[in-house]
Write a protein that holds these residues in place. Structure first.
Motif, mmCIF file in Angstrom:
data_model
loop_
_atom_site.group_PDB
_atom_site.id
_atom_site.type_symbol
_atom_site.label_atom_id
_atom_site.label_comp_id
_atom_site.label_asym_id
_atom_site.label_seq_id
_atom_site.Cartn_x
_atom_site.Cartn_y
_atom_site.Cartn_z
ATOM 1 N N GLU A 29 59.644 20.060 20.670
ATOM 2 C CA GLU A 29 58.440 19.853 21.474
ATOM 3 C C GLU A 29 57.696 21.145 21.767
ATOM 4 O O GLU A 29 56.510 21.117 22.108
ATOM 5 N N ASN A 30 58.365 22.299 21.622
ATOM 6 C CA ASN A 30 57.721 23.579 21.908
ATOM 7 C C ASN A 30 57.342 24.340 20.644
ATOM 8 O O ASN A 30 57.193 25.567 20.673
ATOM 9 N N ALA A 31 57.179 23.622 19.542
ATOM 10 C CA ALA A 31 56.831 24.289 18.282
ATOM 11 C C ALA A 31 55.496 25.014 18.393
ATOM 12 O O ALA A 31 54.557 24.531 19.026
ATOM 13 N N GLY A 32 55.429 26.191 17.791
ATOM 14 C CA GLY A 32 54.162 26.918 17.658
ATOM 15 C C GLY A 32 53.708 26.797 16.221
ATOM 16 O O GLY A 32 53.002 25.869 15.844
ATOM 17 N N GLY A 33 54.148 27.724 15.386
ATOM 18 C CA GLY A 33 53.917 27.575 13.955
ATOM 19 C C GLY A 33 54.732 26.415 13.414
ATOM 20 O O GLY A 33 55.678 25.931 14.048
ATOM 21 N N GLU A 34 54.356 25.937 12.242
ATOM 22 C CA GLU A 34 55.032 24.771 11.665
ATOM 23 C C GLU A 34 56.520 25.011 11.524
ATOM 24 O O GLU A 34 56.959 26.055 11.041
ATOM 25 N N ALA A 35 57.307 24.037 11.964
ATOM 26 C CA ALA A 35 58.767 24.101 11.901
ATOM 27 C C ALA A 35 59.289 22.819 11.284
ATOM 28 O O ALA A 35 58.647 21.767 11.365
ATOM 29 N N ALA A 36 60.448 22.922 10.656
ATOM 30 C CA ALA A 36 61.095 21.755 10.056
ATOM 31 C C ALA A 36 62.436 21.535 10.733
ATOM 32 O O ALA A 36 63.234 22.475 10.866
ATOM 33 N N PHE A 37 62.651 20.294 11.190
ATOM 34 C CA PHE A 37 63.935 19.922 11.771
ATOM 35 C C PHE A 37 64.593 18.918 10.830
ATOM 36 O O PHE A 37 63.961 17.947 10.402
ATOM 37 N N LEU A 38 65.858 19.170 10.506
ATOM 38 C CA LEU A 38 66.558 18.356 9.516
ATOM 39 C C LEU A 38 67.897 17.898 10.066
ATOM 40 O O LEU A 38 68.565 18.635 10.798
ATOM 41 N N PHE A 39 68.280 16.685 9.672
ATOM 42 C CA PHE A 39 69.550 16.101 10.082
ATOM 43 C C PHE A 39 70.209 15.542 8.822
ATOM 44 O O PHE A 39 69.621 14.722 8.110
ATOM 45 N N PHE A 40 71.451 15.987 8.567
ATOM 46 C CA PHE A 40 72.176 15.563 7.373
ATOM 47 C C PHE A 40 73.391 14.742 7.798
ATOM 48 O O PHE A 40 74.172 15.157 8.651
ATOM 49 N N ARG A 41 73.523 13.586 7.181
ATOM 50 C CA ARG A 41 74.681 12.727 7.446
ATOM 51 C C ARG A 41 75.877 13.276 6.700
ATOM 52 O O ARG A 41 75.841 13.474 5.484
ATOM 53 N N THR A 42 76.954 13.577 7.430
ATOM 54 C CA THR A 42 78.165 14.115 6.830
ATOM 55 C C THR A 42 79.334 13.199 7.166
ATOM 56 O O THR A 42 79.209 12.260 7.964
ATOM 57 N N ALA A 43 80.473 13.502 6.606
ATOM 58 C CA ALA A 43 81.657 12.683 6.855
ATOM 59 C C ALA A 43 82.058 12.698 8.322
ATOM 60 O O ALA A 43 82.651 11.735 8.828
ATOM 61 N N SER A 44 81.724 13.781 9.016
ATOM 62 C CA SER A 44 82.133 13.911 10.414
ATOM 63 C C SER A 44 81.038 13.545 11.412
ATOM 64 O O SER A 44 81.253 13.580 12.615
#
Length: 432
Positions: free
Chosen positions: A72-87
């Protein structure tokens, strides 16, 4: 944490006595957000059949999911990623220098810092190469909640991801599966806010005077309560609260119509607490004529018919039921009660928005084929606002509808009211 936040939410009046709460501070959302990522997002990704989720964030015109993923506090463009893992789920943030430091301090994901002005895409591609996801969710879809990418961002994504774009798909299902379920702590906040929402409506009706008070006056009373308590509107301020003592007007602004004996008064009202959770509750009143001490039988019959519709819907809400099943249960009762059909769905998810993401309690209207969210099934932890309908024709050919609206949470074996439902019409007595 809970006591701290509730004092922040309700500094003036949470309970019926409206006693002051102690002044404390604190925001539980970052911890709740981390819990939601850890405990609810893995299942949502599995249900949506995706291996990764990519969210682009920026200042001023951010993605609707920004606060839910932590950007929510991004200034310049940022990428947030979520990877599904075994854990579980492994979260990352690719962020320009500056914001990257504060993100790292929060410790809610691994942060990859890039120089300001540098594109995020080489870092994003490196993560894709590391985790090799087969299906990547991106925020494009039919719902405004899931349609966060601007056309320019999407064009840059196409260029930056190159062949990885072939593995992308809409995040709409993922977002719906994730947002629709609330944690017990979130439900507790919503329950307390719902009680306040209903209480204020009752107090507004208690202050009304037939022949003097206008719909706008009732709305002004509720708006003053929100300002005093420091809570926000549950939806667009011009239509919250929607107060209507006349014909059906849908979601609309209150007018200067003066309430009169024989009126059913509808107030549709919601508040936002903690800048996060929303309520949506309607309360109905009936204006008595001079000398009357109770509503006439024909008015009571309409009210009881609406309650029967509400009860039919409530009893149909249980894990595994589809949204359309709930809608059809109520419409069967409406037909039995002689109600006119109504255009509106029986109900909708409520939580982060008044019309939140999740199953729609609709699609049962005659001649309509249910589709999309109407076919989604209810699960424990989902929260809904829903109406008990009864509609009849007015002498001028227009309609009036009782749509008593309540809030519930789905449990393991049914539904549970967030606030006791309205059982009796609130009576406004004429001042003789």
């Amino acid at each position: 944490m809970r006591a701290t936040f509730l004092a922040l939410l309700f500094p003036l009046a949470v309970v019926a006595q409206e006693a002051p709460a102690p002044e404390t501070s604190g925001d539980p959302w970052p911890a709740i957000r981390a819990e939601r990522v850890a405990t609810l997002l893995p299942d949502a990704m599995d249900r949506a059949d995706v291996d990764a989720w990519l969210v682009l964030c920026r200042e001023n015109d951010n993605d609707p999911m920004a606060r839910h993923v932590g950007c929510e506090n991004a200034g310049g463009e940022a990428a947030f990623l979520f990877f599904r893992t075994a854990s579980g789920v492994e979260p990352f943030a690719v962020s320009p220098a500056g914001e990257a430091a504060s993100l790292a301090e929060l410790g809610q994901q691994e942060v990859i810092e890039i120089p300001r002005g540098e594109s995020v895409w080489s870092s994003v591609v490196s993560l894709f190469q590391r985790f090799a996801p087969e299906a990547i969710a991106i925020n494009r879809g039919g719902s405004p909640i899931s349609d966060g990418l601007s056309s320019t961002q999407y064009e840059r994504m196409q260029a930056g991801l190159d062949d990885w774009m072939d593995r992308t798909a809409s995040a709409e299902t993922l977002i719906s599966e994730w947002l629709s379920v609330k944690t017990p702590e979130e439900v507790d906040f919503m329950r307390r806010a719902a009680n306040l929402t209903a209480l204020w409506q009752e107090l507004a009706y208690a202050a009304a005077v037939p022949g003097v008070t206008t719909d706008r006056n009732i709305a002004d009373f509720l708006e003053a309560k929100m300002r005093e308590a420091g809570v926000d509107d549950g939806w667009a301020p011009d239509q919250n609260p929607a107060v209507n003592s006349g014909r059906d007007r849908g979601h609309s602004h209150p007018t200067d119509r003066v309430i009169q004996p024989g009126d059913f008064i509808q107030t549709d009202f919601g508040i936002r607490v903690g800048d996060m959770w929303v309520t949506d509750i309607q309360r109905f009143a009936y204006v008595l004529a001079p000398g009357e001490t109770e509503a006439p039988p024909e008015a009571v019959a309409k009210w009881e018919a609406a309650k029967r519709g509400r009860q039919a819907a409530f009893e149909a809400m249980r894990p595994g039921a589809r949204g359309v099943d709930v809608d059809r249960a109520q419409r069967a009762e409406m037909r039995a009660s002689g109600s006119l059909p109504v255009m509106w769905s029986t109900g909708h998810p409520v939580g982060y928005w008044a019309h939140d993401s999740g199953p729609s309690l609709g699609g049962g209207q005659e001649g309509r084929t249910p589709s999309g969210a109407q076919l989604k099934t209810l699960r424990p932890g989902m929260t809904f606002a829903f109406d008990g309908f009864h509609s009849w024709p007015l002498a001028n050919g227009e309609t009036k509808t009782i749509s008593v609206e309540e809030m519930v949470v789905i449990t393991e074996d049914g539904a549970e009211w967030l606030v006791p439902p309205q059982e009796d019409l609130i009576l406004i007595r004429s001042r003789d």
